[in-house]
Scaffold this active site. Structure first.
Site, PDB file in Angstrom:
ATOM      1  N   SER A  53       0.829  -1.203   0.000  1.00 62.40           N
ATOM      2  CA  SER A  53       0.000   0.000   0.000  1.00 62.40           C
ATOM      3  C   SER A  53       0.864   1.253   0.000  1.00 62.40           C
ATOM      4  O   SER A  53       0.564   2.238  -0.672  1.00 62.40           O
ATOM      5  CB  SER A  53      -0.948  -0.003   1.209  1.00 62.40           C
ATOM      6  N   ARG A  88       0.456   3.615  -3.195  1.00 57.23           N
ATOM      7  CA  ARG A  88      -0.157   4.928  -2.968  1.00 57.23           C
ATOM      8  C   ARG A  88       0.661   6.027  -3.636  1.00 57.23           C
ATOM      9  O   ARG A  88       0.147   6.833  -4.408  1.00 57.23           O
ATOM     10  CB  ARG A  88      -0.284   5.209  -1.486  1.00 57.23           C
ATOM     11  N   ASN A 140      -0.504   7.945  -7.133  1.00 56.54           N
ATOM     12  CA  ASN A 140      -0.719   9.391  -7.141  1.00 56.54           C
ATOM     13  C   ASN A 140       0.153  10.086  -8.174  1.00 56.54           C
ATOM     14  O   ASN A 140      -0.309  10.931  -8.931  1.00 56.54           O
ATOM     15  CB  ASN A 140      -0.418   9.978  -5.759  1.00 56.54           C
TER      16      ASN A 140
END
Lengths: 271, 156
Positions: free
Chosen positions: A195, A199, A203
């Site tokens: 994660s 992440r 992004n």
């Protein structure tokens, strides 16, 4: 497509911007652009810190030293809020993450076509300027954090305590619960680095993609009057997205730093 | 997904950056900051100590001034006392000296009077003897009556 030549249609344009400069075959491929930009941003960011630190005075600090100290104190306070113990390793680690991730993300603010044109002019066929849009970078960092988590967990609890916790937390010490505990812990240990890496990558990759789409929209300007309007709109949107991105790159750097600290702080905790 | 060996290079880069920051950057900055904190604390403590010592000195100075003032008053009082004493002594000595002079003069006068009286007495005796000689030229032998004349002389 020839080296350094501009791609013709939108699909090619985007694919071109999403391709790394590679050396090697199969697994033993190296993304030269990611590695070099990683070094460059690391040297720029932490090199600036080093230069200021070397000339740091305990007297009245100048503006630059004041700014650096502000950042150091901010990171130190943040880490202090998460981890009450000895911060001599964790705080500089957090600073490294924050500065490096921010600098790598900040490469996103360079206009993508300028980068492509510049590197194309020197004969390089591809150049992805943002190392954090490469999963290799984000996973390299998150796996390093993962290894540090394991290391500190073992250091704090001992190998026996660590193994004991794998089987007895979070549900409790009961032979029937050993397997569920272990399964949950494995999921947790895998989920954390994945994660963390996904992440940041997601992004930055998405942000980069939006820049590319706006870049494609900008190429319409050459076609017609309506295209010119679309091109102008693309320019304004490109600028607006860049401004918004300043927030995103800072936020993502902070989140990565914060979560890394939280994971390592959690490793010190006894259940 | 194109995970490849780049990951190892990036992990090594990350590790190198962490090492660099932990080893050099962070300690240098925090040392400077800690030292500044210490210097500020020291400065404040020194200022506080200075203020206290100033207060102490001011109090000491006040005490010294009060003491000096008291001593000066004592000295003045003593000097006044001494002066009046000296005046008294001078007066007394002058008085005794005067008395002594008067007494001396008086003694001299008495001596003078006694001498005069002696001279007078001898002259009167001579006169009386001469008179008596004149009167008693024949009957009185000066030698035979010398002791008589001396007795008369003494009675005078």
């Amino acid at each position: 497509m020839a080296a350094g030549q501009a791609p013709q249609n939108a699909g090619e344009y985007i694919a071109h911007h999403l391709t790394n400069l590679r050396v090697g075959e199969g697994f033993w491929t190296f993304h030269i652009d990611t590695i070099l930009m990683g070094w460059l941003t690391g040297l720029l960011g932490l090199g600036a810190f080093y230069l200021v630190a070397r000339g740091a005075t305990s007297g009245v600090p100048g503006r630059v030293q004041g700014f650096i100290e502000l950042l150091v104190e901010f990171v130190d306070d943040t880490v202090k809020g998460v981890f009450p113990g000895d911060r001599r390793f964790l705080a500089p680690l957090a600073l490294t993450i924050f500065v490096w991730v921010f600098m790598m993300n900040a490469m996103d603010l360079l206009p993508i076509d300028w980068v492509a044109t510049l590197t194309g002019a020197t004969g390089l066929p591809y150049w992805k300027a943002v190392p954090t849009t490469d999963l290799n970078t984000t996973f390299a960092m998150s796996l390093t954090i993962f290894l540090l988590t394991i290391f500190f967990s073992v250091k704090a609890k001992g190998a026996g305590g660590f193994t004991h916790e794998l089987f007895t937390a979070p549900f409790g010490n009961n032979p029937l619960l050993w397997i569920p505990n272990l399964a949950l812990n494995i999921i947790e240990y895998v989920a954390k680095p994945v994660s963390l890496a996904m992440r940041l990558f997601g992004n930055m990759y998405a942000g980069e993609l939006i820049f590319m789409l706006l870049g494609v929209m900008g190429t319409l300007a050459a076609l017609s009057f309506g295209g010119m309007l679309a091109g102008a709109a693309a320019g304004i949107l490109y600028w607006a997205w860049a401004v918004f991105h300043i927030l995103i790159i800072l936020l993502q750097a902070f989140i990565f730093m914060m979560l890394s600290c939280v994971y390592i702080a959690m490793a010190h905790e006894h259940h | 997904m194109n995970i490849n060996a780049t990951l190892f290079v990036q992990a090594l880069s990350f590790a190198a950056l962490i090492w660099f920051t932990v080893r050099f950057v962070w300690p240098m900055i925090t040392d400077a900051m800690d030292e500044r904190t210490k210097r500020i604390a020291d400065g404040l403590a020194a200022a506080e100590a200075g203020k206290q010592s100033l207060e102490r000195s001011a109090k000491q100075a006040d005490e010294a001034i009060a003491q000096a003032r008291g001593r000066a008053a004592d000295i003045v009082a003593q000097a006044e006392k001494r002066a009046s004493q000296m005046i008294e002594e001078a007066k007394a000595s002058a008085k005794t000296e005067g008395e002594r002079l008067v007494a001396g003069a008086r003694a001299e006068i008495e001596q003078e009077v006694a001498r005069a009286r002696e001279a007078l007495r001898s002259q009167v005796a001579a006169l009386a003897v001469a008179g008596a000689e004149q009167i008693l030229r024949r009957e009185v032998d000066a030698k035979a009556h010398a002791d008589l004349i001396a007795a008369v002389q003494k009675q005078l």
